[in-house]
Design a protein around this motif. Structure first.
Motif, PDB file in Angstrom:
ATOM      1  N   TYR A  10       0.933  -1.216  -0.080  1.00 52.53           N
ATOM      2  CA  TYR A  10       0.072   0.218   0.045  1.00 52.53           C
ATOM      3  C   TYR A  10       0.956   1.067  -0.219  1.00 52.53           C
ATOM      4  O   TYR A  10       1.695   1.435   1.004  1.00 52.53           O
ATOM      5  N   HIS A  11       0.778   2.041  -0.988  1.00 53.58           N
ATOM      6  CA  HIS A  11       1.441   3.349  -1.194  1.00 53.58           C
ATOM      7  C   HIS A  11       0.874   4.370  -0.205  1.00 53.58           C
ATOM      8  O   HIS A  11      -0.413   4.524  -0.173  1.00 53.58           O
ATOM      9  N   PRO A  12       1.432   5.356   0.267  1.00 51.09           N
ATOM     10  CA  PRO A  12       0.830   6.368   1.172  1.00 51.09           C
ATOM     11  C   PRO A  12      -0.080   7.246   0.565  1.00 51.09           C
ATOM     12  O   PRO A  12      -0.939   7.631   1.140  1.00 51.09           O
ATOM     13  N   GLU A  13      -0.102   7.228  -0.845  1.00 51.04           N
ATOM     14  CA  GLU A  13      -0.723   8.173  -1.555  1.00 51.04           C
ATOM     15  C   GLU A  13      -1.833   7.351  -2.314  1.00 51.04           C
ATOM     16  O   GLU A  13      -2.320   7.806  -3.259  1.00 51.04           O
ATOM     17  N   GLY A  14      -1.841   6.020  -2.216  1.00 47.97           N
ATOM     18  CA  GLY A  14      -2.799   5.290  -2.970  1.00 47.97           C
ATOM     19  C   GLY A  14      -2.414   5.203  -4.303  1.00 47.97           C
ATOM     20  O   GLY A  14      -3.260   4.695  -5.123  1.00 47.97           O
ATOM     21  N   LYS A  15      -1.215   5.366  -4.631  1.00 44.25           N
ATOM     22  CA  LYS A  15      -0.719   5.086  -6.213  1.00 44.25           C
ATOM     23  C   LYS A  15      -0.602   3.446  -6.490  1.00 44.25           C
ATOM     24  O   LYS A  15      -0.170   2.773  -5.651  1.00 44.25           O
ATOM     25  N   LYS A  16      -0.767   3.196  -7.715  1.00 45.34           N
ATOM     26  CA  LYS A  16      -0.613   1.846  -8.376  1.00 45.34           C
ATOM     27  C   LYS A  16       0.940   1.920  -8.503  1.00 45.34           C
ATOM     28  O   LYS A  16       1.590   2.739  -8.923  1.00 45.34           O
ATOM     29  N   VAL A  17       1.590   0.660  -8.157  1.00 47.42           N
ATOM     30  CA  VAL A  17       3.176   0.499  -8.670  1.00 47.42           C
ATOM     31  C   VAL A  17       3.160  -0.900  -9.461  1.00 47.42           C
ATOM     32  O   VAL A  17       2.818  -1.635  -9.064  1.00 47.42           O
ATOM     33  N   ASP A  18       3.870  -0.479 -10.422  1.00 43.87           N
ATOM     34  CA  ASP A  18       4.389  -1.649 -11.346  1.00 43.87           C
ATOM     35  C   ASP A  18       5.600  -2.258 -10.959  1.00 43.87           C
ATOM     36  O   ASP A  18       6.883  -2.068 -11.241  1.00 43.87           O
ATOM     37  N   LEU A  19       5.405  -3.405 -10.287  1.00 44.88           N
ATOM     38  CA  LEU A  19       6.789  -4.068  -9.821  1.00 44.88           C
ATOM     39  C   LEU A  19       6.859  -5.744 -10.265  1.00 44.88           C
ATOM     40  O   LEU A  19       7.635  -6.388 -10.215  1.00 44.88           O
ATOM     41  N   ASP A  20       5.860  -5.932 -11.426  1.00 46.22           N
ATOM     42  CA  ASP A  20       5.906  -7.175 -12.028  1.00 46.22           C
ATOM     43  C   ASP A  20       7.322  -7.553 -12.811  1.00 46.22           C
ATOM     44  O   ASP A  20       7.734  -8.730 -12.771  1.00 46.22           O
ATOM     45  N   TYR A  21       7.927  -6.578 -13.261  1.00 48.09           N
ATOM     46  CA  TYR A  21       9.102  -7.013 -13.905  1.00 48.09           C
ATOM     47  C   TYR A  21      10.238  -7.274 -13.055  1.00 48.09           C
ATOM     48  O   TYR A  21      11.208  -7.781 -13.449  1.00 48.09           O
ATOM     49  N   VAL A  22      10.155  -6.745 -11.685  1.00 48.31           N
ATOM     50  CA  VAL A  22      11.022  -7.221 -10.745  1.00 48.31           C
ATOM     51  C   VAL A  22      10.995  -8.547 -10.303  1.00 48.31           C
ATOM     52  O   VAL A  22      11.757  -9.373 -10.296  1.00 48.31           O
ATOM     53  N   PHE A  23       9.454  -8.813 -10.073  1.00 49.10           N
ATOM     54  CA  PHE A  23       9.735 -10.200  -9.433  1.00 49.10           C
ATOM     55  C   PHE A  23       9.357 -11.180 -10.681  1.00 49.10           C
ATOM     56  O   PHE A  23       9.593 -12.453 -10.136  1.00 49.10           O
ATOM     57  N   ALA A  24       9.465 -11.025 -11.946  1.00 54.62           N
ATOM     58  CA  ALA A  24       9.280 -11.950 -12.791  1.00 54.62           C
ATOM     59  C   ALA A  24      10.831 -12.625 -12.689  1.00 54.62           C
ATOM     60  O   ALA A  24      10.838 -13.534 -13.147  1.00 54.62           O
ATOM     61  N   ARG A  25      11.836 -11.892 -12.221  1.00 56.31           N
ATOM     62  CA  ARG A  25      13.013 -12.541 -12.027  1.00 56.31           C
ATOM     63  C   ARG A  25      13.352 -13.360 -10.825  1.00 56.31           C
ATOM     64  O   ARG A  25      14.373 -14.028 -10.946  1.00 56.31           O
TER      65      ARG A  25
END
Length: 662
Positions: free
Chosen positions: A176-191
């Motif tokens: 959960y981001h403090p400002e409610g933003k969406k975060v794209d982390l799929d490229y990180v965890f795909a590794r």
């Protein structure tokens, strides 16, 4: 506990972590924190259950593990034992972890939403769609994303469902981001892959060993080569390559060493040693490096203990400027423009007077203008936006004062609220009242007049305007242990219940046993027990009638008397519903009046105590006695005058009860 049994329990804890430490979902959480908390100053693991997860996040200087029964504790991690529903940290943490906890908590909704009050970034994991009978310790199975949205009241900025190798069980991880933003982390965890379970720990251990040997170039090269593996170590190595000072520059280690020493000195109340180490930590940073606001804030609090106000204000002001990223004068000017739009000649001055979650005040006054003739001055309080106190104070001025206009006789008007959400700061501006702290007895009439106004606002009228924590007078009853400190007011918020009185009496007996003359004290407590508990006088209290709006911190430092003798009440961050005599009992405790003086100047004067019924006077005296025991048992004054205070107070109670309730 016998040694064999104790060792068996310790062994069980170690086995528990040994079985779980290689779970893939832990690796995802570690990678997520590494990516998002590269510059974090603090992190807390809620429901840590003696697991050393935070040891792996060693670039974060302040790490805390919170648990109701057995928090993890080490040289690097501070363990906090307590009830999370009552936990109020001094400031928001940068990051909070809550891993596999919510499914065990009965009131998961309140628990989850409190996470956002104590931290800016939050990571939550829960078992994903486990069958209802999968664990006898789980209350809420099955749990899915929709149920988690109901608990948290918000959408996650990122979520992923993790499956463990050779297991059908999955876990849901949400960030959960403090400002409610969406975060794209799929490229990180795909590794990430299950093979990381074997590769990642050995690689990290090898690099850390090289770093400990101060072979910075070798550590850099090895980390760079490791990136080609495309695993979760990529995240850890990315931070080393992007900002190598976080791990490889020696002054960081030196600074953290001094910070640890300063914290240890604070724990031992050695404030001079703490100040010396905080200053040494500041000096570690080379020219061009931005100072740590955290160190300046802790320096201010240490100097407050040493009673050096100039140093206090200097460091707290520096802390605010580093947090805001601009000069405090710019903030002052923005507030002045709101307060005095028609004037150009206005002065402001910053002051810091201490207080939990409070970062000081800005005093404003006009010079050489028509407004100056009207004596229009203002006071801006600076505090954490997410703190419970600030939220309650805003609610008091915006809701309760509007519903009960008579309160405006006691309070200074609210003028403006400015919030800087990015820095979690609130600037609460009130009309300034010129006056003095009422110390002498001639102000007692004004103080009791303020109490009459509060006592007129009964619980029955007030309850729809109170928050969940203040609505039910017995809301902390399950966690009640001893009526000390802040918990005292919540004790008396449920004093109409048997279990509260039983625990209070038992606590009094324990405190009496620590005195030099326990026998005499125990006899007095026995008389009190017979009156309140055995004769069940507490059952005559009706919260709808005998409870009212209470300030909760009615000390003279929160009172101000003007030249006409009118008393104003400041700082409404602790209000709640409590018995009608609670605030006056708290006031007399703070000014340390003897019993005879209280009896003569208050109880014997109907114009001052007439707003209390005989039953309420009984519980006012009961409160006085208990608050007298709250003071430190080593208090010399207590040992000298306990009989002079307690014995006549109990005598008065018994006479009044005999007259009113045969």
């Amino acid at each position: 506990m016998p040694d064999e049994k104790r060792n068996h329990v310790v062994g069980q804890k170690k086995e528990y972590w040994k079985r779980r430490q290689d779970l893939i979902y832990y690796q995802y959480v570690q990678a997520l924190v590494s990516y998002l908390a590269a510059n974090a100053e603090s992190i807390i693991d809620i429901g840590s259950s003696d697991t050393p997860l935070l040891e792996t996040l060693d670039w974060i200087p302040r790490r805390f593990a919170f648990d109701k029964r057995r928090p993890y504790h080490s040289e690097n991690v501070t363990g906090i034992k307590g009830d999370f529903f009552k936990y109020e940290p001094e400031e928001k943490y940068d990051f909070a972890l809550c891993l596999q906890v919510l499914e065990h908590v009965e009131d998961a909704r309140t628990f989850a939403r409190k996470l956002f009050e104590i931290a800016n970034h939050v990571v939550i994991s829960v078992p994903y769609k486990w069958p209802a009978d999968s664990s006898r310790y789980h209350i809420h199975d099955p749990v899915d994303l929709e149920k988690l949205k109901v608990w948290t009241g918000r959408e996650p900025g990122y979520f992923i469902i993790i499956s463990e190798p050779r297991s059908k069980r999955t876990r849901l991880i949400c960030y959960y981001h403090p400002e409610g933003k969406k975060v794209d982390l799929d490229y990180v965890f795909a590794r990430l892959s299950p093979a990381d379970k074997k590769t990642e720990p050995s690689r990290i251990r090898r690099i850390k060993k090289i770093i400990r040997s101060r072979l910075w170039g070798k550590a850099y090269k090895l980390t760079k080569r490791t990136l080609s593996f495309g695993r979760s170590l990529w995240i850890w190595g990315r931070d080393l390559l992007k900002e190598p000072r976080q791990l490889v520059i020696p002054w960081i280690r030196k600074e953290r060493s001094y910070i640890r020493r300063a914290r240890k000195a604070v724990q031992h109340n050695d404030w001079m040693e703490a100040v010396n180490n905080w200053h040494k930590a500041l000096m570690c940073r080379p020219a061009g490096e931005k100072s740590s606001g955290y160190i300046h804030r802790e320096l201010a609090r240490a100097y407050m203990r040493l009673k050096e106000p100039e140093q206090v204000e200097e460091h707290m002001k520096t802390y605010l400027e580093l947090s805001l990223g601009l000069q405090l004068e710019e903030v002052m000017q923005g507030i002045r423009n709101k307060l005095y739009p028609e004037m150009g000649s206005v002065d402001s001055m910053y002051k810091y007077l201490g207080g939990r979650g409070n970062y000081g005040f800005i005093e404003h006054w006009s010079v050489g203008s028509a407004a100056a003739e009207d004596n229009r001055g203002y006071l801006t309080k600076i505090a954490r936006a997410g703190s419970t106190g600030v939220q309650k104070e805003k609610h008091f001025y915006l809701q309760i004062c509007e519903r009960f206009p008579v309160l405006k006789e006691l309070t200074t008007p609210l003028v403006d609220i400015t919030e800087i959400k990015a820095e979690d700061l609130t600037f609460l501006t009130l009309r300034k009242i010129e006056g003095i702290v009422p110390k002498s007895k001639e102000y007692l009439g004004g103080i009791t007049r303020a109490q009459e106004i509060l006592a007129a606002i009964k619980y029955a009228e007030l309850k729809e305007y109170l928050g969940e924590d203040d609505l039910n007078p017995g809301f902390l009853l399950d966690q009640l242990m001893v009526p000390v400190g802040k918990r005292t007011r919540y004790t008396f918020a449920s004093i109409h219940q048997h279990i509260t009185n039983q625990k209070v009496i038992n606590w009094l007996y324990r405190k009496a046993a620590l005195q030099e003359v326990p026998g005499e004290l125990e006899a007095l407590i026995g008389r009190l027990k017979n009156l309140i508990l055995d004769r069940q006088l507490y059952t005559r209290l009706d919260p709808e009638v005998n409870y009212c709006l209470a300030h909760g911190d009615f000390g003279r430092y929160n009172l101000l008397a003007d030249s006409a003798g009118r008393v104003y009440v400041l700082d409404w961050s602790s209000y709640l519903a409590a018995p009608r005599g609670y605030d006056m009992a708290y006031y007399f405790r703070k000014i340390k009046w003897k019993w005879r003086k209280i009896e003569k100047e208050f109880l014997a004067c109907p114009e001052r105590s007439g707003y209390l019924t005989p039953l309420e006077i009984i519980f006012f005296i009961y409160t006085l006695i208990v608050l007298r025991f709250v003071d430190d048992v080593t208090d010399t004054a207590f040992k000298e005058d306990y009989c002079k205070f307690l014995e006549p107070a109990v005598d008065y109670l018994e006479r009044l009860a005999a007259e009113q309730f045969q």
